[in-house]
Design a protein around this motif. Sequence first.
Motif, PDB file in Angstrom:
ATOM      1  N   UNK A   1       5.150   9.599  -7.630  1.00  0.00           N
ATOM      2  CA  UNK A   1       6.232   9.712  -8.596  1.00  0.00           C
ATOM      3  C   UNK A   1       5.664   9.878 -10.004  1.00  0.00           C
ATOM      4  N   UNK A   2       4.639   9.105 -10.334  1.00  0.00           N
ATOM      5  CA  UNK A   2       4.009   9.206 -11.649  1.00  0.00           C
ATOM      6  C   UNK A   2       3.418  10.579 -11.887  1.00  0.00           C
ATOM      7  N   UNK A   3       2.743  11.132 -10.899  1.00  0.00           N
ATOM      8  CA  UNK A   3       2.163  12.468 -11.024  1.00  0.00           C
ATOM      9  C   UNK A   3       3.260  13.507 -11.215  1.00  0.00           C
ATOM     10  N   UNK A   4       4.340  13.381 -10.461  1.00  0.00           N
ATOM     11  CA  UNK A   4       5.452  14.328 -10.595  1.00  0.00           C
ATOM     12  C   UNK A   4       6.080  14.227 -11.982  1.00  0.00           C
TER      13      UNK A   4
ATOM     14  N   UNK B   1       0.829  -1.200   0.000  1.00  0.00           N
ATOM     15  CA  UNK B   1       0.000   0.000   0.000  1.00  0.00           C
ATOM     16  C   UNK B   1       0.868   1.257   0.000  1.00  0.00           C
ATOM     17  N   UNK B   2       1.920   1.269   0.814  1.00  0.00           N
ATOM     18  CA  UNK B   2       2.815   2.425   0.868  1.00  0.00           C
ATOM     19  C   UNK B   2       3.558   2.567  -0.452  1.00  0.00           C
ATOM     20  N   UNK B   3       4.014   1.460  -0.983  1.00  0.00           N
ATOM     21  CA  UNK B   3       4.760   1.501  -2.239  1.00  0.00           C
ATOM     22  C   UNK B   3       3.895   2.032  -3.379  1.00  0.00           C
ATOM     23  N   UNK B   4       2.626   1.603  -3.432  1.00  0.00           N
ATOM     24  CA  UNK B   4       1.719   2.092  -4.470  1.00  0.00           C
ATOM     25  C   UNK B   4       1.529   3.597  -4.356  1.00  0.00           C
ATOM     26  N   UNK B   5       1.414   4.102  -3.132  1.00  0.00           N
ATOM     27  CA  UNK B   5       1.258   5.542  -2.932  1.00  0.00           C
ATOM     28  C   UNK B   5       2.480   6.296  -3.449  1.00  0.00           C
ATOM     29  N   UNK B   6       3.669   5.784  -3.150  1.00  0.00           N
ATOM     30  CA  UNK B   6       4.890   6.433  -3.620  1.00  0.00           C
ATOM     31  C   UNK B   6       4.988   6.398  -5.139  1.00  0.00           C
ATOM     32  N   UNK B   7       4.622   5.270  -5.731  1.00  0.00           N
ATOM     33  CA  UNK B   7       4.651   5.166  -7.191  1.00  0.00           C
ATOM     34  C   UNK B   7       3.652   6.128  -7.832  1.00  0.00           C
TER      35      UNK B   7
END
Length: 92
Positions: A74-77, A65-71
């Motif tokens: 990152x994708x939005x950035x 769940x945390x990893x998906x949030x970070x990804x």
Amino acid sequence: MTLDTRASDADRQRVVELLQRHTAVGRLTLDEFTDRVGVVYNADTLADLAGVTSDLPALPEKPGAVRRDLLAMFGIAAVTLLLLALYMAVTR
């Protein structure tokens, strides 16, 4: 909801999933898991379900769940930077 509320199938499934996670990290043996799952499926109330896990500590949030949030961040950035670069290239 109080602990004397009748347990639903979804409540039982959540507890079984929690027991699976505790078994996976070594807090429960397979025999203990099997015994507790039997109690879960025979539970009538939320109090019955709470008793099955009362001696187990809280588990950290699922790592995925945390990893998906970070990804996602990152994708939005990355998309934002790409759009900014395109805008700058077009306006020059």
